[in-house]
Enzyme design. Structure first.
Site, PDB file in Angstrom:
ATOM      1  N   HIS A  73       0.843  -1.200   0.000  1.00  7.27           N
ATOM      2  CA  HIS A  73       0.000   0.000   0.000  1.00  7.27           C
ATOM      3  C   HIS A  73       0.880   1.252   0.000  1.00  7.27           C
ATOM      4  O   HIS A  73       1.763   1.412   0.845  1.00  7.27           O
ATOM      5  CB  HIS A  73      -0.933   0.003   1.223  1.00  7.27           C
ATOM      6  CG  HIS A  73      -2.066  -0.972   1.075  1.00  7.27           C
ATOM      7  ND1 HIS A  73      -2.590  -1.687   2.116  1.00  7.27           N
ATOM      8  CD2 HIS A  73      -2.776  -1.338  -0.033  1.00  7.27           C
ATOM      9  CE1 HIS A  73      -3.573  -2.455   1.667  1.00  7.27           C
ATOM     10  NE2 HIS A  73      -3.706  -2.261   0.369  1.00  7.27           N
ATOM     11  N   ARG A  81       0.580   4.564   0.623  1.00  5.70           N
ATOM     12  CA  ARG A  81       0.679   5.636   1.627  1.00  5.70           C
ATOM     13  C   ARG A  81       1.262   5.176   2.953  1.00  5.70           C
ATOM     14  O   ARG A  81       1.483   5.984   3.850  1.00  5.70           O
ATOM     15  CB  ARG A  81      -0.702   6.250   1.853  1.00  5.70           C
ATOM     16  CG  ARG A  81      -1.744   5.292   2.420  1.00  5.70           C
ATOM     17  CD  ARG A  81      -3.107   5.958   2.408  1.00  5.70           C
ATOM     18  NE  ARG A  81      -4.173   5.043   2.793  1.00  5.70           N
ATOM     19  CZ  ARG A  81      -5.459   5.392   2.803  1.00  5.70           C
ATOM     20  NH1 ARG A  81      -5.823   6.605   2.442  1.00  5.70           N
ATOM     21  NH2 ARG A  81      -6.376   4.527   3.152  1.00  5.70           N
ATOM     22  N   GLU A  82       1.515   3.886   3.081  1.00  7.85           N
ATOM     23  CA  GLU A  82       2.012   3.342   4.347  1.00  7.85           C
ATOM     24  C   GLU A  82       3.540   3.380   4.343  1.00  7.85           C
ATOM     25  O   GLU A  82       4.217   2.355   4.311  1.00  7.85           O
ATOM     26  CB  GLU A  82       1.429   1.925   4.522  1.00  7.85           C
ATOM     27  CG  GLU A  82      -0.102   1.971   4.555  1.00  7.85           C
ATOM     28  CD  GLU A  82      -0.798   0.635   4.330  1.00  7.85           C
ATOM     29  OE1 GLU A  82      -0.128  -0.416   4.311  1.00  7.85           O
ATOM     30  OE2 GLU A  82      -2.042   0.642   4.165  1.00  7.85           O
ATOM     31  N   ARG A 106      -3.321   4.951  -2.045  1.00  5.36           N
ATOM     32  CA  ARG A 106      -3.135   3.612  -1.465  1.00  5.36           C
ATOM     33  C   ARG A 106      -2.858   2.542  -2.523  1.00  5.36           C
ATOM     34  O   ARG A 106      -2.112   1.602  -2.298  1.00  5.36           O
ATOM     35  CB  ARG A 106      -4.428   3.268  -0.707  1.00  5.36           C
ATOM     36  CG  ARG A 106      -4.639   1.803  -0.353  1.00  5.36           C
ATOM     37  CD  ARG A 106      -6.002   1.665   0.327  1.00  5.36           C
ATOM     38  NE  ARG A 106      -6.447   0.292   0.445  1.00  5.36           N
ATOM     39  CZ  ARG A 106      -6.282  -0.461   1.529  1.00  5.36           C
ATOM     40  NH1 ARG A 106      -5.637   0.011   2.569  1.00  5.36           N
ATOM     41  NH2 ARG A 106      -6.759  -1.686   1.572  1.00  5.36           N
ATOM     42  N   ASN A 131      -3.871  -5.407  -2.398  1.00  9.19           N
ATOM     43  CA  ASN A 131      -4.164  -6.380  -1.344  1.00  9.19           C
ATOM     44  C   ASN A 131      -5.612  -6.873  -1.374  1.00  9.19           C
ATOM     45  O   ASN A 131      -6.106  -7.438  -0.408  1.00  9.19           O
ATOM     46  CB  ASN A 131      -3.819  -5.817   0.038  1.00  9.19           C
ATOM     47  CG  ASN A 131      -3.258  -6.899   0.945  1.00  9.19           C
ATOM     48  OD1 ASN A 131      -2.605  -7.839   0.469  1.00  9.19           O
ATOM     49  ND2 ASN A 131      -3.506  -6.785   2.245  1.00  9.19           N
ATOM     50  N   ARG A 132      -6.271  -6.642  -2.504  1.00  8.97           N
ATOM     51  CA  ARG A 132      -7.575  -7.262  -2.780  1.00  8.97           C
ATOM     52  C   ARG A 132      -7.525  -7.977  -4.123  1.00  8.97           C
ATOM     53  O   ARG A 132      -8.529  -8.440  -4.621  1.00  8.97           O
ATOM     54  CB  ARG A 132      -8.691  -6.194  -2.843  1.00  8.97           C
ATOM     55  CG  ARG A 132      -8.879  -5.393  -1.576  1.00  8.97           C
ATOM     56  CD  ARG A 132      -9.461  -6.233  -0.429  1.00  8.97           C
ATOM     57  NE  ARG A 132      -9.645  -5.423   0.772  1.00  8.97           N
ATOM     58  CZ  ARG A 132      -8.681  -5.128   1.650  1.00  8.97           C
ATOM     59  NH1 ARG A 132      -7.453  -5.614   1.474  1.00  8.97           N
ATOM     60  NH2 ARG A 132      -8.932  -4.379   2.707  1.00  8.97           N
ATOM     61  N   HIS A 191       2.559  -3.553   6.636  1.00  3.57           N
ATOM     62  CA  HIS A 191       1.603  -2.479   6.346  1.00  3.57           C
ATOM     63  C   HIS A 191       1.622  -1.496   7.518  1.00  3.57           C
ATOM     64  O   HIS A 191       2.319  -1.677   8.490  1.00  3.57           O
ATOM     65  CB  HIS A 191       0.188  -3.062   6.229  1.00  3.57           C
ATOM     66  CG  HIS A 191      -0.067  -3.875   5.002  1.00  3.57           C
ATOM     67  ND1 HIS A 191      -0.921  -3.469   4.019  1.00  3.57           N
ATOM     68  CD2 HIS A 191       0.408  -5.080   4.604  1.00  3.57           C
ATOM     69  CE1 HIS A 191      -0.968  -4.392   3.058  1.00  3.57           C
ATOM     70  NE2 HIS A 191      -0.164  -5.384   3.386  1.00  3.57           N
ATOM     71  N   SER A 192       0.771  -0.472   7.420  1.00  7.16           N
ATOM     72  CA  SER A 192       0.484   0.354   8.588  1.00  7.16           C
ATOM     73  C   SER A 192      -0.954   0.853   8.406  1.00  7.16           C
ATOM     74  O   SER A 192      -1.471   0.830   7.289  1.00  7.16           O
ATOM     75  CB  SER A 192       1.446   1.540   8.682  1.00  7.16           C
ATOM     76  OG  SER A 192       1.167   2.526   7.721  1.00  7.16           O
ATOM     77  N   TYR A 193      -1.667   1.345   9.408  1.00  5.77           N
ATOM     78  CA  TYR A 193      -1.188   1.449  10.753  1.00  5.77           C
ATOM     79  C   TYR A 193      -2.157   0.697  11.654  1.00  5.77           C
ATOM     80  O   TYR A 193      -3.210   0.274  11.179  1.00  5.77           O
ATOM     81  CB  TYR A 193      -1.139   2.944  11.166  1.00  5.77           C
ATOM     82  CG  TYR A 193      -2.494   3.654  11.159  1.00  5.77           C
ATOM     83  CD1 TYR A 193      -3.282   3.742  12.317  1.00  5.77           C
ATOM     84  CD2 TYR A 193      -3.023   4.209   9.988  1.00  5.77           C
ATOM     85  CE1 TYR A 193      -4.527   4.377  12.310  1.00  5.77           C
ATOM     86  CE2 TYR A 193      -4.255   4.831   9.974  1.00  5.77           C
ATOM     87  CZ  TYR A 193      -5.000   4.913  11.133  1.00  5.77           C
ATOM     88  OH  TYR A 193      -6.220   5.531  11.105  1.00  5.77           O
ATOM     89  N   GLU A 228       0.742  -4.827  10.874  1.00  5.13           N
ATOM     90  CA  GLU A 228       0.396  -3.402  10.784  1.00  5.13           C
ATOM     91  C   GLU A 228       1.309  -2.664  11.757  1.00  5.13           C
ATOM     92  O   GLU A 228       1.237  -2.877  12.966  1.00  5.13           O
ATOM     93  CB  GLU A 228      -1.061  -3.166  11.196  1.00  5.13           C
ATOM     94  CG  GLU A 228      -2.079  -3.897  10.338  1.00  5.13           C
ATOM     95  CD  GLU A 228      -2.407  -3.192   9.046  1.00  5.13           C
ATOM     96  OE1 GLU A 228      -1.821  -2.112   8.764  1.00  5.13           O
ATOM     97  OE2 GLU A 228      -3.236  -3.721   8.292  1.00  5.13           O
TER      98      GLU A 228
HETATM   99  O1  0X9 Z   1      -6.871  -4.096   4.583  1.00  4.45           O
HETATM  100  C1  0X9 Z   1      -5.697  -4.420   4.336  1.00  4.45           C
HETATM  101  O2  0X9 Z   1      -5.302  -4.724   3.222  1.00  4.45           O
HETATM  102  C2  0X9 Z   1      -4.702  -4.441   5.494  1.00  4.45           C
HETATM  103  N1  0X9 Z   1      -4.896  -3.284   6.326  1.00  4.45           N
HETATM  104  S1  0X9 Z   1      -4.457  -1.804   5.759  1.00  4.45           S
HETATM  105  O3  0X9 Z   1      -4.950  -0.807   6.678  1.00  4.45           O
HETATM  106  N2  0X9 Z   1      -2.878  -1.714   5.755  1.00  4.45           N
HETATM  107  O4  0X9 Z   1      -4.935  -1.656   4.438  1.00  4.45           O
HETATM  108  C3  0X9 Z   1      -4.922  -5.691   6.318  1.00  4.45           C
HETATM  109  C4  0X9 Z   1      -4.692  -6.946   5.519  1.00  4.45           C
HETATM  110  C5  0X9 Z   1      -5.082  -8.179   6.281  1.00  4.45           C
HETATM  111  N3  0X9 Z   1      -5.120  -9.322   5.402  1.00  4.45           N
HETATM  112  C6  0X9 Z   1      -6.084  -9.504   4.461  1.00  4.45           C
HETATM  113  N4  0X9 Z   1      -7.131  -8.741   4.390  1.00  4.45           N
HETATM  114  N5  0X9 Z   1      -5.971 -10.552   3.678  1.00  4.45           N
HETATM  115 ZN    ZN Z   2      -1.874  -1.699   4.002  1.00  2.42          ZN
END
Ligand code: 0X9
Ligand code: ZN
Length: 417
Positions: free
Chosen positions: A176, A178-179, A233, A250-251, A303-305, A377
């Site tokens: 991501h 911005r992290e 992001r 991350n999706r 990642h953060s936060y 995180e």
């Molecule tokens: O939502 C996310 O992708 C992550 N948090 S963030 O605030 N850095 O965006 C958490 C990821 C946890 N793992 C999965 N969702 N698979």
């Molecule tokens: Zn993240």
């Protein structure tokens, strides 16, 4: 005259977005009606934690940035709905500028022997650093590339190894954009592994592990976050028919892709993309994992936060088969982090400790057979959010090295199933 006008327009086109007067609010949601009021702000505010409106529920809190133009109206709505809130960040632009004050005070920094690990580096500096680190440590470090980003930037991997056949650990930072603290930690981790850290006990070491480190997995997003929109992001791809740029990497992994906690809307920060692995950055990592999963002992993605140690699953409300072990290791790691600078890291399966969110790199890697998998995180818990000041980088590195030391130690002898 015309060329002056052109230059003027050009500078307008590349000008950085500013956030004067924007505030980050934390809301405490007591009932479903209040939660819905916040979810309904989806197109107007920037959700920080949780990162998607779908995860906002009664009985929880949420942090989000409100643009200055709508701030009075949003506050009126909150008061009308009796939603308890506090202002977490008074003025986002002021904090944003303060974030890099160490760097600004020191002037332009270069890579090499004098590389400064206590500032947020530019993309070019990080790339130069990967080259220098290899050059300066030819027997321990090998730089390779797992691919290129949408905009053609390299996705370097540093493999650090001292002894053959030691357990292999895969690490990435900066999925991501911005992290910023995440890539900063990856750089510290490399320094620690090469013997240059500030604390010398309980840290990760090359004596009994081989590390594969991807220091900046979303370079296009990182550059965009540095130069144009600090709050960016996603990646920077754009697909025909889509209104907006960017996919949430991350999706975008094949782990219940397009499932809960992800969005079909290209303008959403959790857009899952036109197809699984549509993003070259995601495909590159997924290919690496598919090719090497049998040999990988552990995968950690930074990642953060919010200071949370997350383990599978995040795409379903189920405990991972070795979830008890993953919880035990996380508990021990959190204790080591706390003993360093007093910071608390919570832990749990993603579905409990964060929210259901499909398509993540952690669940994908776990399903490929890597037995120990974490999303960590980093700092903080919302006081600065993504705008963690540079003066906290070294402390962050120290406490994370202690946590990683524990995880490496556990991974070393772990066998599952
Ligand atoms: O939502 C996310 O992708 C992550 N948090 S963030 O605030 N850095 O965006 C958490 C990821 C946890 N793992 C999965 N969702 N698979
Ligand atoms: Zn993240």
């Amino acid at each position: 005259m015309r060329s002056l006008l052109f230059l003027g327009l050009l500078s307008l086109a590349v000008a950085r977005k500013t956030f004067f007067g924007d505030q980050v609010l934390t809301v405490h949601l007591e009932n479903e009606a209040q939660a819905k009021t916040i979810r309904d702000l989806e197109t107007k505010v920037d959700f920080w934690s949780p990162d998607s409106p779908y995860s906002i529920k009664a009985g929880t809190t949420a942090d989000f940035r409100v643009p200055s133009e709508i701030l009075p109206a949003v506050k009126v709505t909150l008061r009308r709905q009796k939603i308890q809130f506090e202002v977490k960040i008074e003025d986002v632009e002021i904090l944003l500028q303060a974030q890099t004050e160490s760097r600004d005070a020191k002037g332009i920094l270069n890579g090499g022997i004098d590389y400064d690990y206590s500032v947020y580096h530019t993309y070019d500096e990080i790339m130069q650093w990967t080259t220098d680190i290899e050059k300066e440590n030819p027997t321990l470090v090998k730089k390779t590339s797992i691919g290129t980003s949408t905009e053609g930037r390299d996705l370097p991997m540093l493999t650090l190894s001292k002894y053959p056949n030691t357990p292999r650990i895969l690490i990435d930072c900066g999925i991501h954009a911005r992290e910023w603290i995440a890539p900063a930690y990856c750089q510290c981790l490399v320094r620690t592994l090469l013997g240059g850290g500030t604390i010398t006990t309980g840290i990760p070491t090359l004596n009994d592990a081989t590390y594969h480190i991807l220091p900046l997995l979303n370079p296009d997003g990182y550059v965009y976050s540095r130069e144009s929109d600090r709050m960016w992001r996603k990646t920077r791809s754009r697909y025909t028919g889509n209104v907006c740029y960017g996919t949430d990497p991350n999706r975008n992994f094949k782990a219940a892709w397009s499932g809960p906690g992800s969005s079909a809307n290209s303008c959403s920060d959790t857009y899952y993309g036109p197809s699984a692995e549509s993003e070259p950055e995601v495909k590159a990592l997924a290919d690496y994992v598919r090719d090497n999963a049998d040999d990988l002992k552990m995968y950690v993605t930074f990642h953060s936060y919010s200071q949370v140690i997350i383990y599978p699953y995040s795409y379903k409300d189920e405990m991972a088969p070795n979830g008890i072990d993953l919880g035990d290791f996380a508990q021990e790691g959190a204790a080591a982090a706390k003993a360093t600078h007093g910071k608390t890291y919570t832990y749990g399966p993603g579905s409990e400790s964060m929210y259901l969110a499909a398509g993540g790199s952690d669940d994908f890697t776990y399903d490929q057979g890597v037995p120990i998998v974490y999303t960590i995180e980093l700092r903080d818990t919302g006081l600065n959010g993504f705008l963690l000041p540079e003066r906290q980088i070294l402390a962050q590195c120290e406490e994370m090295d202690q946590l990683m030391g524990v995880l490496q130690n556990r991974a070393k002898t772990y066998s599952y199933p």
